[in-house]
Motif scaffolding. Structure first.
Motif, short mmCIF file in Angstrom:
data_model
loop_
_atom_site.label_atom_id
_atom_site.label_comp_id
_atom_site.label_asym_id
_atom_site.label_seq_id
_atom_site.Cartn_x
_atom_site.Cartn_y
_atom_site.Cartn_z
N TRP A 193 -49.57 -2.98 -27.69
CA TRP A 193 -49.49 -3.21 -28.21
C TRP A 193 -49.96 -3.78 -29.19
O TRP A 193 -51.65 -3.78 -29.06
N PRO A 194 -50.06 -4.66 -30.71
CA PRO A 194 -50.97 -4.90 -31.56
C PRO A 194 -51.90 -6.23 -31.00
O PRO A 194 -50.78 -7.10 -30.91
N TYR A 237 -51.98 -9.74 -27.64
CA TYR A 237 -52.00 -9.21 -27.88
C TYR A 237 -49.49 -9.48 -27.85
O TYR A 237 -49.17 -9.71 -26.96
#
Length: 109
Positions: free
Chosen positions: A79-80, A27
């Motif tokens: 988070w992505p 991430y």
């Protein structure tokens, strides 16, 4: 056991590790990567790919880096996911050998 990204990644953010991860457990934050502990399959592929030598098995995280175990777990929730390699941060060469970088960790996604 999961793998953990530690302080050496801060302000470098090499993403070579992301490219070899078979389960997409990395991430991405503004200046740091983390590994989601529930998604990591302990394959060890990422360890050799990290130019900053920032990735450790959870049981091998140095004593002064233990806080990064919880940080990885917490930040992976907000988070992505990152699944493709990107260039490191522009000034990564200036930061790769710097110690005590936790104060520079940016947590806002």
């Amino acid at each position: 056991m999961a793998y953990v990204v530690t302080e050496a990644c801060i302000k470098c953010k090499y993403t070579d590790c992301v490219e070899v991860c078979p389960v997409d457990c990395f991430y991405e934050g503004p200046n740091f990567l983390v590994i989601h502990p529930d998604e990591c399959i302990d394959c060890t592929l990422c360890v050799a790919e990290c130019p900053a030598e920032a990735i450790f098995a959870e049981e091998d995280v140095p004593a002064d880096q233990q806080a990064f175990i919880a940080l990885n777990a917490d930040l992976a929730k907000i988070w992505p996911v990152i699944v493709t390699r990107k260039d490191p941060l522009p000034d990564h060469e200036d930061w790769i050998s710097v110690k005590d970088k936790l104060q520079y960790l940016e947590k806002d996604a």
